[in-house]
Design a protein around this motif. Structure first.
Motif, PDB file in Angstrom:
ATOM      1  N   ARG A 354     -17.714  -2.506   4.636  1.00  9.30           N
ATOM      2  CA  ARG A 354     -16.291  -2.362   5.386  1.00  9.30           C
ATOM      3  C   ARG A 354     -15.107  -2.952   4.461  1.00  9.30           C
ATOM      4  NH1 ARG A 354     -16.981  -1.473  10.773  1.00  9.30           N
ATOM      5  NH2 ARG A 354     -19.032  -1.901  11.666  1.00  9.30           N
ATOM      6  N   LEU A 355     -15.239  -3.924   3.615  1.00 16.28           N
ATOM      7  CA  LEU A 355     -14.129  -4.324   2.756  1.00 16.28           C
ATOM      8  C   LEU A 355     -13.661  -3.270   1.720  1.00 16.28           C
ATOM      9  CD1 LEU A 355     -13.798  -7.849   1.103  1.00 16.28           C
ATOM     10  CD2 LEU A 355     -13.653  -5.801  -0.379  1.00 16.28           C
ATOM     11  N   ARG A 356     -15.012  -2.492   1.247  1.00 16.72           N
ATOM     12  CA  ARG A 356     -14.678  -1.326   0.263  1.00 16.72           C
ATOM     13  C   ARG A 356     -13.646  -0.217   1.065  1.00 16.72           C
ATOM     14  NH1 ARG A 356     -20.148  -1.826  -0.435  1.00 16.72           N
ATOM     15  NH2 ARG A 356     -20.473  -3.305  -2.193  1.00 16.72           N
ATOM     16  N   ARG A 357     -14.148  -0.055   2.123  1.00 16.87           N
ATOM     17  CA  ARG A 357     -13.193   0.841   3.224  1.00 16.87           C
ATOM     18  C   ARG A 357     -11.971   0.486   3.468  1.00 16.87           C
ATOM     19  NH1 ARG A 357     -17.705   2.641   7.945  1.00 16.87           N
ATOM     20  NH2 ARG A 357     -19.366   3.520   6.581  1.00 16.87           N
ATOM     21  N   ALA A 358     -11.796  -0.720   3.465  1.00 21.03           N
ATOM     22  CA  ALA A 358     -10.524  -1.389   3.879  1.00 21.03           C
ATOM     23  C   ALA A 358      -9.599  -1.084   2.270  1.00 21.03           C
ATOM     24  CB  ALA A 358     -10.495  -2.841   4.182  1.00 21.03           C
ATOM     25  N   ASN A 359     -10.217  -1.405   1.289  1.00 23.95           N
ATOM     26  CA  ASN A 359      -9.370  -0.989   0.136  1.00 23.95           C
ATOM     27  C   ASN A 359      -8.955   0.221  -0.265  1.00 23.95           C
ATOM     28  OD1 ASN A 359      -9.937  -3.740  -0.775  1.00 23.95           O
ATOM     29  ND2 ASN A 359     -11.645  -3.416  -1.987  1.00 23.95           N
ATOM     30  N   LEU A 360      -9.652   1.031   0.166  1.00 26.76           N
ATOM     31  CA  LEU A 360      -9.317   2.753   0.174  1.00 26.76           C
ATOM     32  C   LEU A 360      -8.200   2.774   0.869  1.00 26.76           C
ATOM     33  CD1 LEU A 360      -9.834   5.468  -0.775  1.00 26.76           C
ATOM     34  CD2 LEU A 360     -11.402   5.778   0.780  1.00 26.76           C
ATOM     35  N   HIS A 361      -8.307   2.654   2.177  1.00 24.25           N
ATOM     36  CA  HIS A 361      -7.228   2.852   3.362  1.00 24.25           C
ATOM     37  C   HIS A 361      -6.072   2.248   2.767  1.00 24.25           C
ATOM     38  CE1 HIS A 361     -10.673   4.227   5.683  1.00 24.25           C
ATOM     39  NE2 HIS A 361      -9.687   4.824   6.426  1.00 24.25           N
ATOM     40  N   LEU A 362      -5.952   0.845   2.458  1.00 24.74           N
ATOM     41  CA  LEU A 362      -4.859   0.172   1.782  1.00 24.74           C
ATOM     42  C   LEU A 362      -4.373   0.699   0.596  1.00 24.74           C
ATOM     43  CD1 LEU A 362      -5.943  -3.623   2.668  1.00 24.74           C
ATOM     44  CD2 LEU A 362      -4.105  -2.175   3.769  1.00 24.74           C
ATOM     45  N   ALA A 363      -5.089   1.200  -0.270  1.00 28.53           N
ATOM     46  CA  ALA A 363      -4.465   1.750  -1.490  1.00 28.53           C
ATOM     47  C   ALA A 363      -3.590   2.936  -1.209  1.00 28.53           C
ATOM     48  CB  ALA A 363      -5.806   2.189  -2.406  1.00 28.53           C
ATOM     49  N   VAL A 364      -4.064   3.880  -0.541  1.00 27.26           N
ATOM     50  CA  VAL A 364      -3.530   4.892   0.083  1.00 27.26           C
ATOM     51  C   VAL A 364      -2.157   4.451   0.822  1.00 27.26           C
ATOM     52  CG1 VAL A 364      -3.264   7.125   1.345  1.00 27.26           C
ATOM     53  CG2 VAL A 364      -5.289   6.644   0.184  1.00 27.26           C
ATOM     54  N   LEU A 365      -2.148   3.736   1.701  1.00 33.42           N
ATOM     55  CA  LEU A 365      -0.990   3.197   2.448  1.00 33.42           C
ATOM     56  C   LEU A 365      -0.026   2.529   1.321  1.00 33.42           C
ATOM     57  CD1 LEU A 365       0.358   2.722   5.115  1.00 33.42           C
ATOM     58  CD2 LEU A 365      -0.846   0.253   5.083  1.00 33.42           C
ATOM     59  N   ILE A 366      -0.241   1.412   0.478  1.00 35.65           N
ATOM     60  CA  ILE A 366       0.538   0.881  -0.235  1.00 35.65           C
ATOM     61  C   ILE A 366       1.204   1.755  -1.114  1.00 35.65           C
ATOM     62  CG2 ILE A 366       0.619  -0.902  -2.221  1.00 35.65           C
ATOM     63  CD1 ILE A 366      -1.512  -2.233  -0.683  1.00 35.65           C
ATOM     64  N   SER A 367       0.450   2.899  -1.621  1.00 38.01           N
ATOM     65  CA  SER A 367       1.004   3.899  -2.751  1.00 38.01           C
ATOM     66  C   SER A 367       2.363   4.670  -1.700  1.00 38.01           C
ATOM     67  CB  SER A 367       0.098   4.707  -3.088  1.00 38.01           C
ATOM     68  OG  SER A 367       0.698   5.944  -3.993  1.00 38.01           O
ATOM     69  N   GLY A 368       1.948   4.744  -0.721  1.00 39.82           N
ATOM     70  CA  GLY A 368       3.171   5.543   0.090  1.00 39.82           C
ATOM     71  C   GLY A 368       4.203   4.635   0.335  1.00 39.82           C
ATOM     72  N   VAL A 369       3.966   3.530   0.949  1.00 44.30           N
ATOM     73  CA  VAL A 369       5.104   2.568   1.067  1.00 44.30           C
ATOM     74  C   VAL A 369       5.825   2.152  -0.238  1.00 44.30           C
ATOM     75  CG1 VAL A 369       5.434   0.141   1.897  1.00 44.30           C
ATOM     76  CG2 VAL A 369       3.791   1.497   3.189  1.00 44.30           C
ATOM     77  N   ALA A 370       5.182   2.074  -1.194  1.00 44.34           N
ATOM     78  CA  ALA A 370       5.820   1.820  -2.498  1.00 44.34           C
ATOM     79  C   ALA A 370       6.889   2.889  -2.662  1.00 44.34           C
ATOM     80  CB  ALA A 370       4.812   1.335  -3.635  1.00 44.34           C
ATOM     81  N   LEU A 371       6.283   4.068  -2.506  1.00 44.59           N
ATOM     82  CA  LEU A 371       6.957   5.270  -3.168  1.00 44.59           C
ATOM     83  C   LEU A 371       8.291   5.487  -2.238  1.00 44.59           C
ATOM     84  CD1 LEU A 371       7.606   7.650  -4.627  1.00 44.59           C
ATOM     85  CD2 LEU A 371       5.993   9.041  -2.883  1.00 44.59           C
ATOM     86  N   PHE A 372       8.093   5.176  -0.800  1.00 48.26           N
ATOM     87  CA  PHE A 372       9.218   5.065   0.218  1.00 48.26           C
ATOM     88  C   PHE A 372      10.149   4.009  -0.099  1.00 48.26           C
ATOM     89  CE2 PHE A 372      11.109   3.047   4.059  1.00 48.26           C
ATOM     90  CZ  PHE A 372      11.739   4.364   4.586  1.00 48.26           C
ATOM     91  N   LEU A 373       9.806   2.764  -0.652  1.00 47.17           N
ATOM     92  CA  LEU A 373      10.881   1.916  -0.812  1.00 47.17           C
ATOM     93  C   LEU A 373      11.578   2.156  -2.298  1.00 47.17           C
ATOM     94  CD1 LEU A 373       8.600  -1.298  -0.072  1.00 47.17           C
ATOM     95  CD2 LEU A 373      10.590  -0.472   1.343  1.00 47.17           C
ATOM     96  N   ALA A 374      10.828   3.020  -3.232  1.00 45.31           N
ATOM     97  CA  ALA A 374      11.550   3.098  -4.457  1.00 45.31           C
ATOM     98  C   ALA A 374      12.717   4.068  -4.110  1.00 45.31           C
ATOM     99  CB  ALA A 374      10.376   3.896  -5.397  1.00 45.31           C
ATOM    100  N   LEU A 375      12.549   4.858  -3.297  1.00 47.40           N
ATOM    101  CA  LEU A 375      13.471   6.083  -2.877  1.00 47.40           C
ATOM    102  C   LEU A 375      14.728   5.381  -2.424  1.00 47.40           C
ATOM    103  CD1 LEU A 375      11.219   8.976  -1.747  1.00 47.40           C
ATOM    104  CD2 LEU A 375      12.033   8.558  -3.951  1.00 47.40           C
ATOM    105  N   PRO A 376      15.829   6.071  -2.591  1.00 48.00           N
ATOM    106  CA  PRO A 376      17.166   5.258  -2.380  1.00 48.00           C
ATOM    107  C   PRO A 376      17.236   5.588  -0.515  1.00 48.00           C
ATOM    108  CG  PRO A 376      17.562   7.451  -3.142  1.00 48.00           C
ATOM    109  CD  PRO A 376      16.186   7.189  -3.443  1.00 48.00           C
ATOM    110  N   ILE A 377      16.344   5.082   0.152  1.00 44.76           N
ATOM    111  CA  ILE A 377      16.671   5.439   1.647  1.00 44.76           C
ATOM    112  C   ILE A 377      16.884   3.804   2.251  1.00 44.76           C
ATOM    113  CG2 ILE A 377      15.203   5.726   3.467  1.00 44.76           C
ATOM    114  CD1 ILE A 377      13.186   7.628   2.081  1.00 44.76           C
ATOM    115  N   LEU A 378      16.167   2.773   2.043  1.00 49.70           N
ATOM    116  CA  LEU A 378      16.743   1.679   2.603  1.00 49.70           C
ATOM    117  C   LEU A 378      17.613   1.064   1.589  1.00 49.70           C
ATOM    118  CD1 LEU A 378      13.352   0.305   4.084  1.00 49.70           C
ATOM    119  CD2 LEU A 378      15.279   1.340   5.407  1.00 49.70           C
ATOM    120  N   ASP A 379      18.573   0.359   1.885  1.00 46.38           N
ATOM    121  CA  ASP A 379      19.569  -0.414   1.104  1.00 46.38           C
ATOM    122  C   ASP A 379      19.355  -1.891   1.377  1.00 46.38           C
ATOM    123  OD1 ASP A 379      21.586  -1.480  -0.286  1.00 46.38           O
ATOM    124  OD2 ASP A 379      23.148  -0.162   0.246  1.00 46.38           O
ATOM    125  N   PHE A 380      18.835  -2.472   0.657  1.00 50.18           N
ATOM    126  CA  PHE A 380      18.370  -4.070   0.503  1.00 50.18           C
ATOM    127  C   PHE A 380      19.990  -4.979   0.693  1.00 50.18           C
ATOM    128  CE2 PHE A 380      13.460  -4.304  -0.217  1.00 50.18           C
ATOM    129  CZ  PHE A 380      13.333  -3.416   0.977  1.00 50.18           C
TER     130      PHE A 380
END
Length: 577
Positions: A354-380
């Motif tokens: 189950r931990l391995r499956r969680a790793n897979l799901h989180l890797a995809v999620l984090i990649s998408g979140v990191a790309l979203f934050l990298a783009l000039p969408i949110l202005d911190f």
């Protein structure tokens, strides 16, 4: 070696032309980077050069890791996309200057998104989605890391070889190799070709990489036992004594806790590995992995509370918002692993799977979140500026304790717009300090101090209230010109009506013309600061004297340094009055 440890997606690993193709690809890319950057490499100040350099660096590098003899269109498309994304982020980080808050963090977020997406693409996740075997993704991630490390080591060794050969030929007074090594174009080309050749060879040796991967995991897993014991003692001691000590050291607690959580994450994966067959069978290591998996969540929660305490004290800033993002990612892993352990203890599927499956799901999620934050969408910067101004206007922080310089320098255009509004505030203290921050041309050296804590003593000679106002405005805009104590000497009025002033402070002085002339871009003209024999204090006697000195004169032109100053003078010290 079993298939789970072969990090390929059905392609034949051995490709004899791979080293030559990748060496040529990265060698040409290095040469192109040299010319695209104007010979400065990554240290460029023009946005278009930064973008082109990033495109030529990340695009070919991504292609070098993904190119296969029977797959070309997909890797080329992935490389172009990765290169364009990083090029856009590099352009924004360089061309934006101080318009954006912490653009370097956005660039790093894009780099993280690309690094996570690389093994996902190599494993074919874009085709098989969630049916992608975890061992394939895990194997690609490890093989990429090991290949990159080995290629870097080989590149360093190749430069050492060149150095030895250059010294060898130097014995014969043949310095061609020495001269060419000093050329920027050669350095980039040689490094790219050497890295590419080594990378191609290593990616052809999947069996060796798979064996090395298992060796690295076995060695790393040994560290899980002392880390698990240490974290158990730490958490137990904190439960008994209370977490107050963490809140008293909020500046250091958050990064230390996150580093421990990251170490636990690495060591758990080193023990769990690809599947149950490959996982460590040592009972002690398995218990240590379970303890570390359960420790990630409390560590990240404590880190979140620690950072939250600091935010409650000082408010939001772009850096703290990025810190919250990092903590959110760590908490997501901790929570997912806790759920995996709980569900694994009750169901047919064990907690490690189950931990391995969680790793897979989180890797995809984090990649998408990191790309979203990298783009000039949110202005911190804008988010932080609004919260900081709200704290000031609500009275949560007083006008004399508010950090106006942070709005000027750390929050981008949003912070300066907030300062513009504060400069028109009905409160005179807020308006004055906001105006002083807006006039700053360089960041004050004593960052974090209030305006009162940055107080200095100023003496104008001869006394002139109008000139004193000009000098104070200049010092507020250039705080480095007056450190603690300073004396402003009126040297006279220029034909255009401006004042010639020497500001004596610390161990030197700066000569300025007030109001100060501006160059293009608002940068003040450079000033010469000659050294003083002793620092200026509040009671120092500062005056202007005309003292005759002896000079060496060549063809009627005296040298800059007088003999009396250069060699203490044969006639003794200059006379005193």
């Amino acid at each position: 070696m079993k298939e789970a440890n072969i990090p390929v997606d059905g392609a034949a690993p051995d490709w004899p032309l791979r080293p030559w193709i990748i060496a040529a690809l990265l060698g040409l890319a290095g040469l192109a980077i040299h010319f695209a950057s104007g010979g400065r490499g990554p240290d460029v100040s023009e946005g278009w050069r930064a973008a082109l350099t990033a495109l030529l660096f990340f695009g070919p590098l991504a292609l070098a890791f993904t190119l296969e003899p029977d797959r070309r269109a997909g890797p080329i498309a992935f490389a172009v996309l990765a290169g364009l994304i990083m090029a856009g982020l590099a352009w924004r980080a360089v061309s934006g200057g101080d318009q954006y808050a912490t653009p370097q963090y956005g660039f790093v977020a894009g780099l993280i998104a690309t690094a996570i997406a690389l093994p996902l693409f190599q494993a074919g996740f874009h085709r098989t989605r969630w049916d992608t075997p975890y061992p394939r993704i895990h194997g690609h991630a490890w093989s990429d890391a090991i290949s990159a490390a080995g290629a870097l080591a080989f590149t360093g060794a190749s430069w050492l070889l060149l150095l030895v050969l250059s010294e060898l030929f130097h014995l014969l007074k043949i310095d061609f190799l020495r001269d060419v090594m000093d050329e920027g174009w050669f350095g980039w080309t040689w490094s790219g070709a050497a890295f590419g050749a080594a990378l191609g060879v290593l990616r052809n040796e999947l069996g060796i990489i798979g064996t090395l991967q298992r060796v690295v995991m076995v060695v790393l897993s040994i560290l899980a036992v002392p880390l698990a014991a240490g974290l158990t003692l730490f958490l137990g001691a904190m439960i008994l004594s209370g977490p107050d000590v963490l809140w008293q050291a909020t500046r250091n607690a958050t990064p230390v806790l996150l580093m421990c959580a990251a170490g636990a994450w690495v060591l758990v994966n080193a023990i769990v590995r690809d599947d149950e067959e490959a996982a460590s069978t040592n009972r002690i290591l398995r218990v240590a992995a379970l303890v570390l998996a359960l420790a990630v969540l409390p560590l990240t929660v404590f880190a979140a509370v620690s950072l939250g305490t600091r935010i409650a004290q000082h408010g939001l800033s772009p850096e703290r918002l990025w810190g919250l993002v990092a903590i959110a990612v760590a908490c997501a892993y901790g929570l997912a692993w806790l759920v995996a352990v709980v569900r694994g203890s009750r169901g047919q599927v064990g907690w490690r799977e189950r931990l391995r499956r969680a790793n897979l799901h989180l890797a995809v999620l984090i990649s998408g979140v990191a790309l979203f934050l990298a783009l000039p969408i949110l202005d911190f910067g804008a988010i932080s500026a609004r919260q900081q101004v709200a704290r000031l206007e609500s009275g949560a922080v007083s006008a004399d304790k508010f950090d106006y310089s942070a709005l000027r320098w750390d929050f981008g255009n949003a912070g300066r717009r907030a300062l513009d509004r504060l400069a028109g505030n009905n409160d005179p203290a807020i308006a004055r300090r906001a105006g002083e921050a807006l006039r700053q041309k360089v960041r004050p050296y004593n960052v974090g101090l209030t305006a009162d804590e940055r107080a200095y003593t100023l003496r104008v000679q001869p006394a002139d209230p109008a000139l004193e106002r000009l000098v104070r405005d200049n010092i507020e805009a250039n705080p480095y010109r007056c450190v603690n104590h300073c004396v402003a000497l009126d040297l006279g009025t220029l034909p255009d009506g401006r004042r010639d002033v020497a500001i004596v402070s610390g161990g030197g002085y700066t000569r300025v013309t007030l109001p100060e002339a501006q160059l293009e871009g608002g940068t003040p003209p450079p000033m010469v600061t000659p050294p003083l024999p002793k620092p200026v204090g509040p009671r120092s006697k500062v005056e202007i004297r005309t003292i005759p000195r002896r000079y060496i004169v060549v063809d009627g032109v005296p040298l800059d340094a007088p003999l009396d100053q250069a060699s203490n003078s044969l006639e003794g010290r200059p006379p005193r009055r």
